[in-house]
Enzyme design. Sequence first.
Site, PDB file in Angstrom:
ATOM      1  N   GLU A 188       0.816  -1.223   0.000  1.00 36.89           N
ATOM      2  CA  GLU A 188       0.000   0.000   0.000  1.00 36.89           C
ATOM      3  C   GLU A 188       0.847   1.269   0.000  1.00 36.89           C
ATOM      4  O   GLU A 188       0.592   2.206   0.763  1.00 36.89           O
ATOM      5  CB  GLU A 188      -0.979  -0.033   1.188  1.00 36.89           C
ATOM      6  CG  GLU A 188      -1.898  -1.252   1.113  1.00 36.89           C
ATOM      7  CD  GLU A 188      -2.713  -1.520   2.385  1.00 36.89           C
ATOM      8  OE1 GLU A 188      -2.642  -0.709   3.315  1.00 36.89           O
ATOM      9  OE2 GLU A 188      -3.408  -2.552   2.429  1.00 36.89           O
ATOM     10  N   GLU A 304      -5.695 -10.454  -2.320  1.00 34.30           N
ATOM     11  CA  GLU A 304      -6.480 -10.395  -1.071  1.00 34.30           C
ATOM     12  C   GLU A 304      -7.974 -10.312  -1.369  1.00 34.30           C
ATOM     13  O   GLU A 304      -8.715  -9.571  -0.718  1.00 34.30           O
ATOM     14  CB  GLU A 304      -6.077  -9.165  -0.240  1.00 34.30           C
ATOM     15  CG  GLU A 304      -4.614  -9.086   0.098  1.00 34.30           C
ATOM     16  CD  GLU A 304      -4.265  -7.953   1.053  1.00 34.30           C
ATOM     17  OE1 GLU A 304      -5.181  -7.350   1.659  1.00 34.30           O
ATOM     18  OE2 GLU A 304      -3.060  -7.667   1.190  1.00 34.30           O
TER      19      GLU A 304
HETATM   20  O1  G3I Z   1      -4.217 -10.741  18.159  1.00 43.33           O
HETATM   21  C1  G3I Z   1      -4.836  -9.635  18.853  1.00 43.33           C
HETATM   22  C2  G3I Z   1      -5.520 -10.138  20.104  1.00 43.33           C
HETATM   23  O2  G3I Z   1      -4.549 -10.655  20.977  1.00 43.33           O
HETATM   24  C3  G3I Z   1      -6.278  -8.960  20.742  1.00 43.33           C
HETATM   25  O3  G3I Z   1      -7.014  -9.431  21.823  1.00 43.33           O
HETATM   26  C4  G3I Z   1      -7.241  -8.334  19.743  1.00 43.33           C
HETATM   27  C5  G3I Z   1      -7.928  -7.102  20.310  1.00 43.33           C
HETATM   28  O4  G3I Z   1      -8.355  -6.225  19.296  1.00 43.33           O
HETATM   29  O5  G3I Z   1      -6.501  -7.925  18.607  1.00 43.33           O
HETATM   30  C6  G3I Z   1      -5.852  -9.001  17.927  1.00 43.33           C
HETATM   31  O6  G3I Z   1      -5.153  -8.492  16.839  1.00 43.33           O
HETATM   32  C7  G3I Z   1      -5.943  -8.137  15.730  1.00 43.33           C
HETATM   33  C8  G3I Z   1      -5.470  -8.991  14.557  1.00 43.33           C
HETATM   34  O7  G3I Z   1      -6.065  -8.536  13.387  1.00 43.33           O
HETATM   35  C9  G3I Z   1      -5.855 -10.456  14.741  1.00 43.33           C
HETATM   36  O8  G3I Z   1      -5.323 -11.214  13.724  1.00 43.33           O
HETATM   37  C10 G3I Z   1      -5.733  -6.663  15.487  1.00 43.33           C
HETATM   38  O9  G3I Z   1      -6.358  -5.911  16.506  1.00 43.33           O
HETATM   39  C11 G3I Z   1      -6.343  -6.298  14.154  1.00 43.33           C
HETATM   40  O10 G3I Z   1      -6.014  -4.951  13.857  1.00 43.33           O
HETATM   41  C12 G3I Z   1      -5.753  -7.194  13.077  1.00 43.33           C
HETATM   42  O11 G3I Z   1      -6.336  -6.844  11.886  1.00 43.33           O
HETATM   43  C13 G3I Z   1      -5.698  -7.315  10.704  1.00 43.33           C
HETATM   44  C14 G3I Z   1      -5.314  -6.092   9.858  1.00 43.33           C
HETATM   45  O12 G3I Z   1      -4.858  -6.519   8.603  1.00 43.33           O
HETATM   46  C15 G3I Z   1      -4.208  -5.287  10.515  1.00 43.33           C
HETATM   47  O13 G3I Z   1      -3.046  -6.043  10.637  1.00 43.33           O
HETATM   48  C16 G3I Z   1      -6.709  -8.175   9.974  1.00 43.33           C
HETATM   49  O14 G3I Z   1      -6.944  -9.368  10.701  1.00 43.33           O
HETATM   50  C17 G3I Z   1      -6.188  -8.526   8.586  1.00 43.33           C
HETATM   51  O15 G3I Z   1      -7.172  -9.196   7.860  1.00 43.33           O
HETATM   52  C18 G3I Z   1      -5.834  -7.227   7.866  1.00 43.33           C
HETATM   53  O16 G3I Z   1      -5.299  -7.564   6.614  1.00 43.33           O
HETATM   54  C19 G3I Z   1      -5.013  -6.469   5.751  1.00 43.33           C
HETATM   55  C20 G3I Z   1      -3.754  -6.822   4.986  1.00 43.33           C
HETATM   56  O17 G3I Z   1      -2.713  -7.122   5.886  1.00 43.33           O
HETATM   57  C21 G3I Z   1      -3.346  -5.701   4.043  1.00 43.33           C
HETATM   58  N1  G3I Z   1      -4.456  -5.309   3.185  1.00 43.33           N
HETATM   59  C22 G3I Z   1      -5.718  -5.030   3.838  1.00 43.33           C
HETATM   60  C23 G3I Z   1      -6.126  -6.208   4.717  1.00 43.33           C
HETATM   61  C24 G3I Z   1      -7.465  -5.970   5.359  1.00 43.33           C
HETATM   62  O18 G3I Z   1      -7.416  -4.879   6.231  1.00 43.33           O
END
Ligand code: G3I
Length: 395
Positions: A188, A304
């Site tokens: 991105e 994705e």
């Molecule tokens: O693992 C922690 C957990 O311990 C905690 O209790 C909980 C509380 O909110 O958060 C958990 O982490 C979350 C994680 O996903 C779990 O896998 C994060 O808050 C959350 O922000 C994170 O979101 C991910 C996001 O990227 C940010 O990294 C999404 O699952 C994931 O699908 C998303 O993927 C992105 C790609 O990397 C890039 N392109 C867009 C795509 C969708 O947003």
Amino acid sequence: MSKPKSDLRLLPGVDSFIDRRTFLVSLSKAIGAGSCALMFGNWPKPLYAAGQDNGHGTDGVPLRKRSAAKGLLFGGAAGYGTLSSNTDFVKLFAEQCAILVPESELKWARLRPAPDRYDFTQADWIAEFARKHDMLLRGHVLVWHDALPKWFSEVVTPKNAEKIMLEHIKTVAGRYEGRMHSWDVVNEAIASWDKRPDGLRNSPWLKLLGPRYIETAFRAAAEADPKALLVLNQNHLEYDTSGDEATRTSVLRLLENLKKRNVPVHALGIQAHLRSDETRFAPVKFRRFLRQVADLDLKIMITEMDVDDQKLPADPGSRDRIVADKYYEFLSAALAEPAVTSVITWGLSDRYTWLSSYKPRGDKLPVRTLPFDTDLHPKPAWHAIAKALDSAPKR
Ligand code: G3I
């Protein structure tokens, strides 16, 4: 997760068909066949044995196999939590996917609990999982503005940023050297709304290092893992809108520039997070863009894909049909371009999708955005992907 109830469950969906039929027969006895037929009309048709048309113009051959027949890769993103706990999902995933992307386990926030410490526990587990299940592995992501650890902003300065970034790439890409099909080196990088003439996102990396951070990251990745396909992964490339048009123009300019300077970039990743209420998809224009990328001697990966259903009507049948149409419309255009090598969905089942929390429905119904539903039954979106793969020219 419900276990298969019958040995007849030769393929995903057959079990669901038996369950639904049993359910509907009892229901029809109770409330009359007329209402039952109406309800059935709302369900996706089940998969049958391989070779048998199921009314969607597809048979039950898994996406992994039908993509391989065309020289393409089909795969999905999944997380440690899911893969380590749901055996039915694992079975389905291994059956359908030739390539696995750890959804978050390779991001800085997960790997770097402290500036001087790495935690590879979950990432290594997933890498081993992919090997055991005969799947390719895809690295996501080395340099991104998001999912950075809390310490990042306190510790990283313009003075040490390059050293820290290079050390991260060397350690992470180096650890999996020779085992990654591809790496999203920079994710991105373009954000048209930041209004820079070059279209670059005003990310922490840009602020710390200037535009050269992209070239530096690709060169470091090539050194750490010379065999991996190095990918510039980007969102907002799909629609015929002024914003997406600006992103496409900036991406092309950036790629041209990198190629001119012999930077080892090998592919463009098109995220394809589609919106079900967006009608401005222009296949001819989009394909022209894909050709321009291919003309730079680059491969293209759909990295994705999903289709959000936030604004669609509640009825699952209509929702599924609209979502499936979006999958088909996009993929049939994308796969016509021979430089497109893979289709990866961001998740595989509606049970595990980021959209449940990022784009939940107002009526609180579970979202229906991926090829399989929450019970791991195939949906029209599955058939749409199957059909698009089947119609794709052979690579
Ligand atoms: O693992 C922690 C957990 O311990 C905690 O209790 C909980 C509380 O909110 O958060 C958990 O982490 C979350 C994680 O996903 C779990 O896998 C994060 O808050 C959350 O922000 C994170 O979101 C991910 C996001 O990227 C940010 O990294 C999404 O699952 C994931 O699908 C998303 O993927 C992105 C790609 O990397 C890039 N392109 C867009 C795509 C969708 O947003």
